[in-house]
Write an enzyme that holds these catalytic residues in place. Structure first.
Site, short mmCIF file in Angstrom:
data_model
loop_
_atom_site.label_atom_id
_atom_site.label_comp_id
_atom_site.label_asym_id
_atom_site.label_seq_id
_atom_site.Cartn_x
_atom_site.Cartn_y
_atom_site.Cartn_z
N GLY A 144 0.91 -1.12 -0.12
CA GLY A 144 -0.08 0.15 0.07
C GLY A 144 0.78 1.15 -0.06
CE LYS A 159 7.66 7.49 -4.63
NZ LYS A 159 8.12 7.21 -6.09
CG ASP A 179 11.43 7.38 7.00
OD1 ASP A 179 10.89 7.13 5.81
OD2 ASP A 179 12.39 8.02 6.94
N GLY A 180 8.09 6.58 5.92
CA GLY A 180 7.08 7.30 5.06
C GLY A 180 7.85 8.73 4.72
NE ARG A 192 3.90 8.32 -8.29
CZ ARG A 192 4.34 7.28 -8.07
NH1 ARG A 192 5.48 6.98 -8.20
NH2 ARG A 192 3.75 6.43 -6.97
CG ASP A 242 4.49 -3.44 -5.95
OD1 ASP A 242 5.09 -4.72 -6.32
OD2 ASP A 242 5.05 -2.87 -5.00
CG ASN A 243 6.78 -0.65 -8.42
OD1 ASN A 243 5.84 -0.06 -7.69
ND2 ASN A 243 8.04 -1.19 -8.08
P1 AMP Z 1 8.72 0.67 -3.76
O1 AMP Z 1 9.75 0.11 -3.85
O2 AMP Z 1 8.82 2.08 -3.93
O3 AMP Z 1 7.51 0.33 -4.91
O4 AMP Z 1 7.84 0.55 -2.30
C1 AMP Z 1 7.46 -0.85 -2.20
C2 AMP Z 1 6.59 -0.74 -0.88
O5 AMP Z 1 7.28 -0.04 0.37
C3 AMP Z 1 5.52 0.34 -1.15
O6 AMP Z 1 4.28 -0.23 -0.34
C4 AMP Z 1 6.04 1.70 -0.50
O7 AMP Z 1 4.90 2.30 -0.15
C5 AMP Z 1 6.66 1.08 0.79
N1 AMP Z 1 7.77 1.99 1.01
C6 AMP Z 1 8.92 2.32 0.27
N2 AMP Z 1 9.40 3.31 1.26
C7 AMP Z 1 9.15 3.66 1.99
C8 AMP Z 1 9.38 4.55 3.14
N3 AMP Z 1 10.32 5.19 3.40
N4 AMP Z 1 8.34 4.31 4.26
C9 AMP Z 1 7.44 3.65 4.17
N5 AMP Z 1 7.14 2.87 3.25
C10 AMP Z 1 7.94 2.68 2.51
MG MG Z 2 5.93 1.06 -5.78
#
Ligand code: AMP
Ligand code: MG
Length: 473
Positions: free
Chosen positions: A86, A109, A121-122, A173, A245-246
């Site tokens: 998510g 983002k 950490d979001g 974005r 998911d991407n």
């Molecule tokens: P991504 O590799 O960007 O496709 O991210 C994969 C998953 O990890 C997604 O659900 C993102 O929301 C979560 N995610 C990535 N980086 C962070 C972060 N710094 N804090 C919280 N969730 C993250």
């Molecule tokens: Mg992603």
């Protein structure tokens, strides 16, 4: 308030289990780095006050009409299934409909933790925010379907990563939607058929209004993804993290984490630091997207009244995808060597050139662009290998109406080279945004020779080579 975003939100009206309503977590000292005025204008967004832009696009102020939420999804990451992912560091503010009646998500983002953040950490740091801003805009100007970048804001806060304390930032974005293969997988894996049906109805209405049934939707997404991945290959793009998911249902490129462009051509090129086995190497992307579409097909099966029939029908669609990619690839690469409508024989000529490029350590972009002005041979360790190919090629394009015009439109002079991106990020961290602005300006016209920008065409010097790129986390 002079900022006006004409929100018309639809995702927020889906059943509550599609998302979690969530506000952005304010940051201490937001400062606008860049606002994409041309894109804002296309979207009907009016703005003139940088302070206000910084407040809204950091998440500190909620614009009128926004209904912020974090979307839930699932996904196969490097082949392993995660039933619940998510938006862990993103928020959908809402949607706008442009003058051509196209709907777009506006998403922050790096806006703080959500229930889907798991251990994260979001937040995002400046480097990946500028990388995504620059590369997504460059992809758009290269002519490929992609999410766009509307704004980048520095948060004034530090985020902590392996490399230490880094400046934080938030990217805004814009996407045709954030519906992913993984969104379908989320509902399918939970056997939530009502949810899956609601998602299907929403997707068809938003993206493929002419689709009549799940098989038709699958066929349309396969077509869009075949075209997209062939487009990536034609500009030397390596997505780097093609998890389901991407993979966007819209057919846009999404999630610029560890992505990179080829310098020297080699099909096994991988940049991503987390891709230890080369699953998402340049030359694997055409295979991986078929696998991802098989996962999409699997998630659609529960919607069908007769599942055995559905499996047979969907399997046939997925099995036909490699041919579609091949057709798109042939068209795209045919144009790169000046042939408007390439035949199978022409495709073999392209394949021969690529093999010589790999052996000759030739720069991908400069070799193809160099076909126009006769500098291609300089890219090869063994120039004779190129010369041998060139004779047959010249004979072939003599039969084409306008090979040079075709090549000029298919072979960019400028791509966002990885070493330039790294140098740009290093400068920005030190407070100098001039390299970012310059790259953006040059990459806005990638197919045009630009005086004074020759340095941006050079592949990296040995000391500049970037061997690994890192996820945007
Ligand atoms: P991504 O590799 O960007 O496709 O991210 C994969 C998953 O990890 C997604 O659900 C993102 O929301 C979560 N995610 C990535 N980086 C962070 C972060 N710094 N804090 C919280 N969730 C993250
Ligand atoms: Mg992603």
């Amino acid at each position: 308030m002079s900022l006006w975003i004409p929100f018309q939100n639809s995702y927020a009206q889906l059943p509550a289990r599609f998302f979690t309503r969530q506000s952005a977590i304010p940051v201490s000292a937001p400062r606008l780095i860049r606002f994409n005025r041309a894109l804002a204008e296309d979207l009907g967004i009016t703005a003139d006050d940088d302070l206000e832009l910084a407040l809204v696009f950091s998440g500190n102020a909620l614009p009128t009409g926004a209904s912020p939420l974090a979307q839930v999804y699932a996904g196969h990451q490097f082949g392993g299934f995660s039933p619940q992912l998510g938006d862990g560091r993103a928020l959908l503010l809402g949607e706008v409909v442009d003058r051509q009646e196209r709907r777009h998500d506006i998403q922050l983002k790096g806006s703080g933790p959500t229930p889907y953040s798991r251990m994260g950490d979001g937040r995002a740091w400046l480097g990946p925010v500028l990388r995504e801003y620059l590369v997504s805009e460059a992809m758009h100007k290269l002519g490929l379907p992609t999410t766009r970048a509307l704004a980048a804001v520095a948060t004034g806060e530090r985020v902590y990563r392996e490399a230490g304390a880094l400046p934080g930032a938030v990217l805004t974005r814009v996407a045709a939607s954030h519906l992913r293969v993984g969104t379908f997988q989320y509902f399918a894996a939970r056997r939530d058929i009502d949810g899956l049906r609601a998602l299907y109805d929403y997707t068809v209405a938003r993206h493929y209004p002419k689709a009549e049934g799940p098989a038709h939707l699958l066929a349309k997404v396969i077509r869009a993804q075949a075209r997209l991945v062939a487009g990536w290959l034609s500009v030397g793009f390596i997505h780097g993290v093609m998890n389901t998911d991407n993979t966007a249902i819209s057919g846009e490129t999404i999630d610029y984490g560890p992505c990179a462009f080829l310098d020297q051509y080699h099909p096994q090129t991988v940049f991503s630091s987390i891709d230890a086995h080369g699953r998402y190497a340049y030359g694997n992307q055409a295979h991986v997207i078929v696998w991802n579409m098989a996962q999409f097909a699997t998630a659609l099966v529960p919607l069908m009244p007769d599942q055995d029939d559905a499996i047979a029908e969907f399997t046939a669609l997925v099995h036909a995808m490699p041919d579609q990619i091949e057709t798109e690839w042939r068209r795209a690469f045919g144009r790169k060597i000046g042939i408007a409508e390439a035949t199978a024989q022409d495709a073999a000529m392209v394949g021969d050139l690529l093999a010589r490029m790999a052996a000759g350590r030739a720069d991908f972009t400069n070799t193809f662009r160099g076909l126009i002005d006769g500098t291609a041979r300089d890219q090869f360790l063994d120039r004779a290998a190129f010369d041998a190919w060139e004779r047959g090629w010249r004979a072939r394009i003599a039969r084409e109406a306008d090979p040079e015009g075709v090549m000029r439109a298919a072979n960019p002079a400028y791509i966002p080279r990885n070493h330039r991106i790294e140098q740009m990020i290093e400068a920005a961290v030190a407070g100098d945004y001039a390299p970012f602005e310059r790259l953006l300006a040059v990459l806005a016209r990638p197919y045009q020779d630009q005086p004074g920008a020759d340095d941006l065409r050079h592949p990296p010097e040995p000391s500049e080579v970037v061997r690994a790129t890192f996820c945007g986390t």
